[in-house]
Design a protein around this motif. Structure first.
Motif: not given
Length: 455
Positions: A82-84, A161-166, A305-307, A389-391
């Motif tokens: 999410i940060v990414v 994986s989450y970084i790539m998705r970010g 998408f939200t992030g 996604g909004a943190g």
């Protein structure tokens, strides 16, 4: 932004039609989630069909305990992604690179600590806290110990994986997961059938496949993805980034930890029944995970998408994403209600030998009960995707606490009613989904998490 980095490995989700962006991002993740569950499903099938029902129960009895230890690492990986996504949406590539390097360090350290903790306490937890039945205790300890030792591979794969998705790439993690899944199947068959290693063989095959998946995806990312072209200065630890990752990831880890803890307590209720109920619950949990993973694909798509749009300060697009996500969720939930009503017994028979008629009967009816609650379950994932996604650091705690209370209170009460008995295990799950779904929807409609966005 994505054009400069190469469309193949990054996707800017701050422009374009939300529906098409979310769907295109979600479909590879749906496949990926199926293959991710494939690890555990293959273990379950081989345990039930090629070892025995007690081996199946042993593997299942460890699931909620290991999830408790995994919660910290997996929650941290989600927060990092999410940060990414927020930095990527804002166009700050320098910070994206710093998150990547800092993430690899903190996740490695955290997952090693959590894994060793799980290994050290596997026997006392399973024997004295979980009250695992004596006839499956030894195998349960063996399986949990090996899985915990190999946890670092799982955590690193999830992180990359989450970084790539970010940054909008949901396809690359899928390719490595598919390859490692087939490798897992081959090693399962080799270790269990050819080498007769029993439950230990299942665990060794799983952790090896996950470690290879982590190594391959990290190597590929640094060699091929322009976002991962790291300078020497990017490897310097950044206290602010680490704090941000732990703040967002920590709240999600706490949510996962609370939920996992509730399952640990629930497992004690499950273990109070005989091995038939334990095996039936293990089987339905695997099927339930498959259903949940597709909801989770939607959740993670909405998070990215939200992030990105939060980072770009495009709140109106976030609102559109929520509406589109709810529509997709309702379609999927209705379809799964129908499928479980018609073919629930078919799915149970995949995991259990046809001679185990009592387990099949339990499992088939249980899946139909659970399916009636898929709409509130889906609401949880849609709202969670947007809020994550909004943190939003508050919602994971609210959600985790609600689910923990539901999973502790309702099973103990319902299972004590004579005419409900073991069925209370599954009924209480549906009631809990409903409570958490309502809580998630209420939280989404609060204003404090929107941080000045126009929605």
């Amino acid at each position: 932004m994505a054009n400069a980095l190469g469309k193949k490995y990054a996707k800017d989700m701050t422009v374009g039609t939300p529906t098409s962006l979310i769907l295109a991002f979600m479909l590879p993740m749906m496949m990926g989630n199926i293959f991710q569950q494939f690890y555990n499903i293959v273990d379950t099938i081989i345990a039930g069909r090629f070892i025995d029902a007690k081996a199946l129960a042993a593997v299942g009895s460890t699931g909620h305990v290991t999830n408790l230890f995994f919660a910290l690492g997996n929650g941290l990986a989600t927060g990092i992604g999410i940060v990414v996504s927020q930095f990527f949406g804002a166009g700050d590539m320098k910070k994206v690179k710093k998150v990547i390097t800092n993430a690899l360090v903190i996740v490695s350290a955290t997952s090693m600590f959590v894994g060793l903790l799980g290994f050290a306490f596997s026997k006392p937890v399973l024997a004295y806290i979980m009250k695992t039945p004596e006839d499956i205790l030894d195998n349960a300890i063996i399986y949990m110990s090996i899985i915990c030792i190999g946890f670092i591979g799982t955590a690193l794969y999830n992180t990359i994986s989450y970084i790539m998705r970010g940054i909008g790439d949901s396809q690359t993690p899928l390719y490595f997961l598919i390859a490692s899944s087939f490798l897992n199947v081959a090693m399962d068959l080799l270790f269990v059938i050819a080498f007769d290693m029993g439950v230990a063989g299942l665990a060794v095959a799983t952790v090896t496949a996950q470690a290879l998946s982590a190594f391959g995806s990290i190597l590929f990312a640094f060699l091929k993805n322009p976002v991962f072209k790291i300078d020497k200065s990017d490897w310097k630890l950044d206290a602010q980034i680490i704090t941000t990752c732990y703040k967002i990831g920590g709240s999600m880890a706490l949510q996962s930890g609370l939920v996992a803890m509730s399952f640990v307590i629930l497992q004690r209720v499950i273990n109070s029944f005989d091995s038939i109920v334990v095996a039936a619950f293990t089987t339905t949990s695997k099927i339930e995970n498959l259903v949940n993973m597709q909801f989770k694909a939607l959740q993670d798509s909405l998070s990215t998408f939200t992030g990105q749009n939060i980072g770009a300060r495009k709140g109106e697009r976030v609102k559109k994403g929520f509406k589109n996500g709810m529509t997709m969720m309702v379609i999927y939930a209705i379809a799964m209600i129908a499928i479980m009503g018609l073919f629930g017994d078919f799915f149970v028979k995949i995991f259990i030998d046809s001679s185990e008629t009592e387990i099949i009967q339990y499992g088939s009816r249980a899946m139909r009960i659970l399916s009636y609650f898929y709409l509130p379950l889906g609401t949880i994932y849609v709202c969670r995707g947007i809020l994550n996604g909004a943190g939003d650091a508050k919602f994971p705690v609210i959600s985790g606490a609600s689910e923990m209370i539901g999973r502790i209170v309702f099973p103990a009460f319902l299972c004590s009613i004579p005419f409900i008995g073991a069925w209370g295990l599954w009924i209480s799950t549906g009631i809990t989904w409903t409570i958490v779904g309502v809580t998630a929807f209420i939280r989404f409609n609060m204003k404090d998490w929107r941080k000045g966005l126009t929605m």
